[in-house]
Design an enzyme around this catalytic site. Structure first.
Site, mmCIF file in Angstrom:
data_model
loop_
_atom_site.group_PDB
_atom_site.id
_atom_site.type_symbol
_atom_site.label_atom_id
_atom_site.label_comp_id
_atom_site.label_asym_id
_atom_site.label_seq_id
_atom_site.Cartn_x
_atom_site.Cartn_y
_atom_site.Cartn_z
ATOM 1 N N ILE A 74 12.978 16.920 3.628
ATOM 2 C CA ILE A 74 12.841 16.607 5.067
ATOM 3 C C ILE A 74 13.165 17.955 5.915
ATOM 4 O O ILE A 74 14.075 18.709 6.125
ATOM 5 C CB ILE A 74 14.034 15.701 5.489
ATOM 6 N N ASN A 119 1.915 14.511 6.782
ATOM 7 C CA ASN A 119 2.935 13.996 5.576
ATOM 8 C C ASN A 119 1.809 12.721 4.955
ATOM 9 O O ASN A 119 1.491 11.759 5.528
ATOM 10 C CB ASN A 119 4.169 13.752 5.784
ATOM 11 N N HIS A 176 2.869 9.177 2.868
ATOM 12 C CA HIS A 176 3.874 8.611 2.301
ATOM 13 C C HIS A 176 3.175 7.461 1.531
ATOM 14 O O HIS A 176 2.344 6.741 1.785
ATOM 15 C CB HIS A 176 4.745 7.862 3.597
ATOM 16 N N VAL A 229 12.426 10.907 10.584
ATOM 17 C CA VAL A 229 11.627 10.794 9.105
ATOM 18 C C VAL A 229 10.426 9.752 8.988
ATOM 19 O O VAL A 229 10.628 8.364 9.276
ATOM 20 C CB VAL A 229 12.798 10.613 8.034
ATOM 21 N N GLU A 284 -3.709 7.349 -1.859
ATOM 22 C CA GLU A 284 -3.299 8.686 -1.562
ATOM 23 C C GLU A 284 -4.442 9.752 -1.784
ATOM 24 O O GLU A 284 -4.668 10.504 -0.854
ATOM 25 C CB GLU A 284 -2.076 9.031 -2.473
HETATM 26 C C1 GAR Z 1 3.512 10.881 -4.140
HETATM 27 O O1 GAR Z 1 3.298 9.611 -4.526
HETATM 28 C C2 GAR Z 1 3.964 11.146 -2.896
HETATM 29 O O2 GAR Z 1 2.983 9.985 -1.956
HETATM 30 C C3 GAR Z 1 5.216 10.997 -2.819
HETATM 31 O O3 GAR Z 1 5.632 11.773 -3.948
HETATM 32 C C4 GAR Z 1 4.472 11.760 -4.834
HETATM 33 C C5 GAR Z 1 4.344 13.283 -5.194
HETATM 34 O O4 GAR Z 1 3.258 13.099 -6.127
HETATM 35 N N1 GAR Z 1 5.785 11.537 -1.391
HETATM 36 C C6 GAR Z 1 6.890 10.760 -1.037
HETATM 37 O O5 GAR Z 1 7.452 9.728 -1.584
HETATM 38 C C7 GAR Z 1 7.276 11.304 0.394
HETATM 39 N N2 GAR Z 1 8.348 10.607 1.078
HETATM 40 P P1 GAR Z 1 2.404 14.347 -6.500
HETATM 41 O O6 GAR Z 1 3.227 15.449 -6.599
HETATM 42 O O7 GAR Z 1 1.593 14.219 -7.843
HETATM 43 O O8 GAR Z 1 1.455 14.690 -5.259
#
Ligand code: GAR
Length: 199
Positions: A91, A106, A108, A148, A179
């Site tokens: 964060i 970002n 999420h 956040v 995503e």
């Molecule tokens: C993804 O699902 C992203 O949305 C999440 O972490 C993963 C990373 O995957 N982010 C969060 O949870 C942020 N709060 P990646 O390294 O394969 O992109």
């Protein structure tokens, strides 16, 4: 063509970074170019992806003192206009957000305001969605702010939760259907705005 210089900040496997790299290759991301990858620890998969794509990559360890200073000076050195947090599991402080002059976005892995805020990251988000029993989840791209997961929403996409889902299965579906689609689209929207302001 004038483009916005993008830094991508990563903590993990880097599949969202890969989606951005691929989007740049396909021209979905055309107003911005990925100029720097910042990895917050050594040995993560995202570093190999950056190297394979020929993108400069620096590792600045999040758990060590001076992390935010290090990131800000890397952004300055590389002339960064905007930052994309693509699976960044830390964060950034309000001070960091104030001091970097460009937008920070970002991704999420849920439909904000559900399953977000401190402690909701990675598989925990999907576990929480399954525990609650929602039938629809998804992903959100938003501006980072001092709250956040609280900044203005740019794009969202819904994904069905299906019987028999585990956090891992649901995570994969949310990544593939949401995503990897909306993160490059949102990066393009923000980069295009920066380019318009520069012109
Ligand atoms: C993804 O699902 C992203 O949305 C999440 O972490 C993963 C990373 O995957 N982010 C969060 O949870 C942020 N709060 P990646 O390294 O394969 O992109």
């Amino acid at each position: 063509m004038l483009t916005a210089r993008i830094a991508v900040v990563v903590s993990g496997g880097g599949t969202n970074l890969q989606a951005l790299i691929d989007a740049q290759g396909r021209g979905v991301l055309q107003s911005g170019s990925i100029a720097l990858v910042v990895a917050d620890r050594a040995g993560i998969g995202a570093i190999a992806r950056a190297e394979k794509a020929g993108i400069p990559c620096v590792t600045i360890v999040r758990k060590e003192a001076g992390f935010e200073e290090g990131v800000l000076s890397a952004f300055r050195e590389h002339g960064i206009d905007m930052a994309v947090l693509a699976g960044f599991l830390g964060i950034f402080s309000a001070d960091f957000i104030r001091r970097f002059s460009g937008p920070i976005i970002n991704i999420h892995p849920a439909l904000i305001p559900s399953f977000c805020g401190k402690g909701f990251y990675g598989l925990r988000v999907h576990q929480a969605a399954l525990d609650y029993g929602v039938k629809v989840t998804g992903a959100t791209v938003h501006y980072a702010s001092e709250v956040v997961d609280g900044g203005e929403i740019i794009l969202q996409k819904a994904v069905d939760v299906l019987p028999g889902d585990t956090p891992e299965i649901l995570q994969k579906r949310v990544m593939e259907q949401a995503e990897w689609v909306i993160l490059p689209q949102a990066a393009e929207l923000v980069a295009a705005r920066i380019v318009r302001e520069k012109e």
